[in-house]
Design an enzyme around this catalytic site. Structure first.
Site, mmCIF file in Angstrom:
data_model
loop_
_atom_site.group_PDB
_atom_site.id
_atom_site.type_symbol
_atom_site.label_atom_id
_atom_site.label_comp_id
_atom_site.label_asym_id
_atom_site.label_seq_id
_atom_site.Cartn_x
_atom_site.Cartn_y
_atom_site.Cartn_z
ATOM 1 N N PRO A 9 30.396 46.279 33.230
ATOM 2 C CA PRO A 9 31.328 46.575 32.071
ATOM 3 C C PRO A 9 33.246 45.742 31.675
ATOM 4 C CG PRO A 9 31.659 47.866 33.828
ATOM 5 C CD PRO A 9 30.397 46.696 33.860
ATOM 6 N N ASN A 10 33.061 46.122 29.892
ATOM 7 C CA ASN A 10 34.096 45.312 29.569
ATOM 8 C C ASN A 10 34.414 44.289 29.232
ATOM 9 O OD1 ASN A 10 35.264 48.036 29.000
ATOM 10 N ND2 ASN A 10 35.626 48.038 30.991
ATOM 11 N N ARG A 17 40.295 41.754 25.472
ATOM 12 C CA ARG A 17 41.491 42.772 26.764
ATOM 13 C C ARG A 17 42.413 41.972 27.237
ATOM 14 N NH1 ARG A 17 37.345 43.343 32.290
ATOM 15 N NH2 ARG A 17 38.113 45.010 32.358
ATOM 16 N N TYR A 22 42.753 38.123 32.138
ATOM 17 C CA TYR A 22 41.586 37.845 32.180
ATOM 18 C C TYR A 22 41.180 36.680 31.023
ATOM 19 C CZ TYR A 22 40.693 42.259 33.562
ATOM 20 O OH TYR A 22 40.676 43.367 34.800
ATOM 21 N N ASN A 74 29.743 38.972 37.979
ATOM 22 C CA ASN A 74 30.903 39.793 38.097
ATOM 23 C C ASN A 74 31.359 40.863 37.448
ATOM 24 O OD1 ASN A 74 33.797 40.378 37.211
ATOM 25 N ND2 ASN A 74 34.103 39.039 36.427
ATOM 26 N N ALA A 77 34.298 46.953 36.770
ATOM 27 C CA ALA A 77 34.890 47.932 38.116
ATOM 28 C C ALA A 77 33.770 48.092 38.764
ATOM 29 C CB ALA A 77 35.571 49.130 37.101
ATOM 30 N N GLU A 98 29.836 36.408 43.820
ATOM 31 C CA GLU A 98 30.801 37.424 43.530
ATOM 32 C C GLU A 98 32.268 36.549 42.088
ATOM 33 O OE1 GLU A 98 32.389 39.510 46.267
ATOM 34 O OE2 GLU A 98 33.497 40.898 44.605
ATOM 35 N N HIS A 100 35.507 37.155 40.075
ATOM 36 C CA HIS A 100 36.107 37.493 39.533
ATOM 37 C C HIS A 100 37.200 36.889 39.009
ATOM 38 C CE1 HIS A 100 34.583 41.222 41.676
ATOM 39 N NE2 HIS A 100 34.389 41.038 42.071
ATOM 40 N N SER A 102 40.317 37.648 37.341
ATOM 41 C CA SER A 102 41.578 38.245 37.866
ATOM 42 C C SER A 102 41.591 37.382 39.326
ATOM 43 C CB SER A 102 41.776 39.634 37.416
ATOM 44 O OG SER A 102 41.382 40.879 38.238
ATOM 45 N N ARG A 107 46.222 42.663 43.090
ATOM 46 C CA ARG A 107 46.487 44.046 42.353
ATOM 47 C C ARG A 107 45.824 44.801 43.143
ATOM 48 N NH1 ARG A 107 42.543 42.490 36.902
ATOM 49 N NH2 ARG A 107 43.844 44.285 36.734
ATOM 50 N N ARG A 111 41.088 48.840 43.465
ATOM 51 C CA ARG A 111 40.402 47.180 43.241
ATOM 52 C C ARG A 111 40.452 46.384 44.679
ATOM 53 N NH1 ARG A 111 40.535 46.768 37.354
ATOM 54 N NH2 ARG A 111 42.669 47.653 37.109
HETATM 55 C C1 DQA Z 1 36.954 42.119 37.103
HETATM 56 C C2 DQA Z 1 38.162 42.637 38.012
HETATM 57 C C3 DQA Z 1 37.953 43.865 38.150
HETATM 58 O O1 DQA Z 1 38.561 45.251 39.172
HETATM 59 C C4 DQA Z 1 37.906 44.843 36.483
HETATM 60 O O2 DQA Z 1 37.741 46.088 36.501
HETATM 61 C C5 DQA Z 1 36.978 43.985 35.390
HETATM 62 C C6 DQA Z 1 37.298 42.877 35.943
HETATM 63 C C7 DQA Z 1 37.561 40.204 36.976
HETATM 64 O O3 DQA Z 1 36.944 39.969 36.497
HETATM 65 O O4 DQA Z 1 38.901 40.053 37.753
HETATM 66 O O5 DQA Z 1 36.801 44.854 35.371
HETATM 67 O O6 DQA Z 1 35.917 41.744 38.188
#
Ligand code: DQA
Length: 145
Positions: A9-10, A17, A22, A74, A77, A98, A100, A102, A107, A111
């Site tokens: 998501p997102n 965003r 990011y 990835n 959330a 996996e 990420h 960020s 953080r 997270r």
């Molecule tokens: C994320 C980190 C997650 O905590 C966050 O909800 C994301 C992006 C990252 O790529 O750093 O949507 O996975």
């Protein structure tokens, strides 16, 4: 060799965003970079993004049925909440990295939990978009050994 690159998501909002976390690369650009890199290494890439947990589970299962050799994911959330995504990964038993963008470990407390990490062979955080390329290289090199 075929790799699935799955984003949760997102991540379709990359470039818009929270650029401080990011960066400014868009999701479209990310897919372009991944496809180009995979092509240069002779690998087929299947990029997928969804905002819906069940769709991500379906895609992980599809990777198995379509004969993929590995998954880069990835989960956004859903990293911090989804037992269903962990169970899907365990069901298909494909090598999985996996990613990420960020540095999640620096953080918020919420997270710091990652369900998928229990299964992931490797976790890459805080390297921005390069994290996806490093994950792809890891999976390719793993098979070249
Ligand atoms: C994320 C980190 C997650 O905590 C966050 O909800 C994301 C992006 C990252 O790529 O750093 O949507 O996975």
């Amino acid at each position: 060799m075929k790799l699935y690159i799955i984003n949760g998501p997102n991540l379709n909002m990359l470039g818009i965003r929270e650029p401080d976390h990011y960066g400014t690369t868009t999701y479209r650009d990310l897919v372009g970079l991944i496809d180009e890199h995979c092509k240069s290494r002779g690998v087929t890439s299947v990029c997928y993004q969804s905002n819906h947990e069940g769709d991500l589970v379906d895609k992980i299962q599809e990777a198995y049925f379509e004969g993929a050799d590995g998954i880069v994911i990835n989960p956004g959330a859903y990293t911090h909440t989804s037992i269903a995504i962990l169970d899907a990964a365990k069901s298909v038993m494909l090598p999985l990295v996996e990613v990420h963008i960020s540095k999640v470990e620096e953080r918020e407390a919420f997270r710091q939990v990652s369900y998928i990490r229990e299964y992931a062979e490797k976790t890459i955080t805080g390297k921005g978009i390069q994290g996806y390329i490093d994950a792809i290289n890891y999976l390719i090199d793993r098979f070249d050994k």
